[in-house]
Design a protein around this motif. Structure first.
Motif, PDB file in Angstrom:
ATOM      1  N   ILE A  97       0.051   7.802 -15.640  1.00  0.00           N
ATOM      2  CA  ILE A  97       0.163   9.076 -15.270  1.00  0.00           C
ATOM      3  C   ILE A  97       1.351   9.542 -14.585  1.00  0.00           C
ATOM      4  CG2 ILE A  97      -0.786  11.033 -13.945  1.00  0.00           C
ATOM      5  CD1 ILE A  97      -3.687   9.885 -14.801  1.00  0.00           C
ATOM      6  N   ILE A  98       1.484   8.558 -13.208  1.00  0.00           N
ATOM      7  CA  ILE A  98       2.595   8.898 -12.601  1.00  0.00           C
ATOM      8  C   ILE A  98       3.983   8.637 -13.193  1.00  0.00           C
ATOM      9  CG2 ILE A  98       2.697   6.675 -11.264  1.00  0.00           C
ATOM     10  CD1 ILE A  98       3.267  10.418  -9.665  1.00  0.00           C
ATOM     11  N   HIS A  99       3.895   7.682 -14.064  1.00  0.00           N
ATOM     12  CA  HIS A  99       5.409   7.424 -14.667  1.00  0.00           C
ATOM     13  C   HIS A  99       5.679   8.177 -15.891  1.00  0.00           C
ATOM     14  CE1 HIS A  99       5.198   3.350 -12.655  1.00  0.00           C
ATOM     15  NE2 HIS A  99       6.506   3.635 -12.915  1.00  0.00           N
ATOM     16  N   SER A 100       4.626   9.331 -15.899  1.00  0.00           N
ATOM     17  CA  SER A 100       5.000  10.199 -17.136  1.00  0.00           C
ATOM     18  C   SER A 100       5.503  11.506 -16.165  1.00  0.00           C
ATOM     19  CB  SER A 100       3.672  10.784 -17.807  1.00  0.00           C
ATOM     20  OG  SER A 100       2.681  11.574 -16.938  1.00  0.00           O
ATOM     21  N   LEU A 101       5.485  11.462 -14.789  1.00  0.00           N
ATOM     22  CA  LEU A 101       5.932  12.688 -14.137  1.00  0.00           C
ATOM     23  C   LEU A 101       7.233  13.085 -14.420  1.00  0.00           C
ATOM     24  CD1 LEU A 101       5.214  14.359 -11.721  1.00  0.00           C
ATOM     25  CD2 LEU A 101       6.276  12.764 -10.223  1.00  0.00           C
ATOM     26  N   LYS A 102       7.426  14.303 -14.838  1.00  0.00           N
ATOM     27  CA  LYS A 102       8.652  14.888 -15.069  1.00  0.00           C
ATOM     28  C   LYS A 102       8.710  16.244 -14.077  1.00  0.00           C
ATOM     29  CE  LYS A 102       9.358  13.365 -19.743  1.00  0.00           C
ATOM     30  NZ  LYS A 102       9.478  13.872 -21.041  1.00  0.00           N
ATOM     31  N   ILE A 103       9.920  16.207 -13.262  1.00  0.00           N
ATOM     32  CA  ILE A 103      10.249  17.318 -12.386  1.00  0.00           C
ATOM     33  C   ILE A 103      11.196  18.365 -12.849  1.00  0.00           C
ATOM     34  CG2 ILE A 103      10.693  18.312 -10.095  1.00  0.00           C
ATOM     35  CD1 ILE A 103       9.355  15.778  -8.993  1.00  0.00           C
ATOM     36  N   ASN A 104      11.045  19.478 -13.277  1.00  0.00           N
ATOM     37  CA  ASN A 104      12.253  20.202 -14.017  1.00  0.00           C
ATOM     38  C   ASN A 104      12.618  21.478 -13.100  1.00  0.00           C
ATOM     39  OD1 ASN A 104      11.376  18.948 -16.536  1.00  0.00           O
ATOM     40  ND2 ASN A 104       9.644  20.168 -16.485  1.00  0.00           N
ATOM     41  N   ALA A 152       0.882  -1.353  -0.149  1.00  0.00           N
ATOM     42  CA  ALA A 152       0.037  -0.055  -0.031  1.00  0.00           C
ATOM     43  C   ALA A 152       0.918   1.088   0.040  1.00  0.00           C
ATOM     44  CB  ALA A 152      -0.745   0.041   1.356  1.00  0.00           C
ATOM     45  N   HIS A 153       2.140   1.095   0.534  1.00  0.00           N
ATOM     46  CA  HIS A 153       2.937   2.297   0.616  1.00  0.00           C
ATOM     47  C   HIS A 153       4.327   2.006   0.187  1.00  0.00           C
ATOM     48  CE1 HIS A 153       4.731   1.447   4.138  1.00  0.00           C
ATOM     49  NE2 HIS A 153       3.855   0.778   4.524  1.00  0.00           N
ATOM     50  N   GLY A 154       5.017   2.870  -0.397  1.00  0.00           N
ATOM     51  CA  GLY A 154       6.615   2.944  -0.621  1.00  0.00           C
ATOM     52  C   GLY A 154       7.148   3.869  -1.522  1.00  0.00           C
ATOM     53  N   THR A 155       8.105   3.706  -2.396  1.00  0.00           N
ATOM     54  CA  THR A 155       8.425   4.487  -3.081  1.00  0.00           C
ATOM     55  C   THR A 155       8.984   3.846  -4.447  1.00  0.00           C
ATOM     56  OG1 THR A 155      10.850   4.202  -2.434  1.00  0.00           O
ATOM     57  CG2 THR A 155       9.715   6.091  -1.295  1.00  0.00           C
ATOM     58  N   LEU A 156       8.889   4.756  -5.674  1.00  0.00           N
ATOM     59  CA  LEU A 156       9.078   4.479  -6.757  1.00  0.00           C
ATOM     60  C   LEU A 156      10.181   5.506  -7.701  1.00  0.00           C
ATOM     61  CD1 LEU A 156       5.645   4.237  -8.071  1.00  0.00           C
ATOM     62  CD2 LEU A 156       6.992   2.575  -7.729  1.00  0.00           C
ATOM     63  N   ILE A 157      11.112   5.079  -8.397  1.00  0.00           N
ATOM     64  CA  ILE A 157      11.976   5.794  -9.086  1.00  0.00           C
ATOM     65  C   ILE A 157      11.252   6.300 -10.484  1.00  0.00           C
ATOM     66  CG2 ILE A 157      14.262   6.312  -9.973  1.00  0.00           C
ATOM     67  CD1 ILE A 157      14.174   6.263  -6.974  1.00  0.00           C
ATOM     68  N   ILE A 158      10.892   7.592 -10.570  1.00  0.00           N
ATOM     69  CA  ILE A 158      10.298   7.780 -11.832  1.00  0.00           C
ATOM     70  C   ILE A 158      11.198   9.044 -12.340  1.00  0.00           C
ATOM     71  CG2 ILE A 158       8.389   9.155 -12.611  1.00  0.00           C
ATOM     72  CD1 ILE A 158       7.587   6.303 -11.313  1.00  0.00           C
ATOM     73  N   ASN A 159      11.730   8.910 -13.726  1.00  0.00           N
ATOM     74  CA  ASN A 159      12.575   9.777 -14.425  1.00  0.00           C
ATOM     75  C   ASN A 159      13.455  10.210 -13.348  1.00  0.00           C
ATOM     76  OD1 ASN A 159      11.042   9.630 -16.826  1.00  0.00           O
ATOM     77  ND2 ASN A 159       9.613  10.888 -16.168  1.00  0.00           N
ATOM     78  N   GLY A 160      14.158   9.159 -12.603  1.00  0.00           N
ATOM     79  CA  GLY A 160      15.444   9.802 -11.964  1.00  0.00           C
ATOM     80  C   GLY A 160      15.076  10.368 -10.562  1.00  0.00           C
TER      81      GLY A 160
END
Length: 180
Positions: free
Chosen positions: A171-178, A111-119
């Motif tokens: 949606i979340i795997h498309s997340l990019k933080i600039n 139910a909870h944790g972390t993912l690495i998305i776009n680094g």
């Protein structure tokens, strides 16, 4: 056997097309955050927001919904400082706090944790809250923008969870933080 295979293909093609269907890019926080969302999402009007959410709830900076207003994607920028190393502990805290305040809330495995998305390390929490005699499905994401926590939340009726869970994942795997 061949007919069954054709029937399965006919049933799966529309679902696959929908899951990989047209999306559009949205940006938040002056372009610091980018997401790809389904084309069916549109900004929720103030009137829709008042009908859908509790009276007195302030409208987040991002509120998108589908044509039924049953599925929502919200985003709130907080002033809460954190680092990427804090994301696992933050997701765990959110999980424990929700269990304590709302003991009737259900949680799926993992139910909870972390993912690495776009680094970037992104925290998440999945749960099924009970509200107004209904059970919903919520997938919260916690990302860092300029050292502050950004909360993203996708909510749908539990009856639509199997459809929206993979879409939330896209949606979340498309997340990019600039930002730095």
């Amino acid at each position: 056997m061949s007919n069954l295979r054709h029937l399965c293909l006919l049933l799966l093609v529309p679902l696959t097309a929908f899951l990989q269907g047209p999306t559009h890019k949205i940006t938040l926080l002056d372009g610091k955050v980018e997401l790809q969302v389904p084309d069916q999402f549109h900004p929720m009007s103030d009137q829709e927001f008042q009908q859908r959410f509790r009276h007195g709830t302030s409208k987040p900076s991002l509120v998108l919904t589908d044509s039924t207003s049953e599925v929502t994607l919200t985003g709130v920028s907080t002033s809460m400082p954190a680092t990427e190393d804090d994301m696992a502990a933050f997701a765990l805290f959110q999980y424990q706090d929700l269990r304590k305040k709302h003991p009737d809330t259900e949680f799926p495995p993992h139910a909870h944790g972390t993912l690495i998305i776009n680094g970037k390390k992104i925290g998440y929490l999945k749960f099924m809250p009970h509200a107004q005699d209904q059970v919903g499905f919520t997938w919260d994401f916690f990302a860092l923008v300029d050292g502050k926590v950004l909360l993203l939340d996708l909510t749908c009726p539990i009856s639509k969870q199997k459809l929206w869970d993979p879409i939330a994942d896209q949606i979340i795997h498309s997340l990019k933080i600039n930002s730095h």
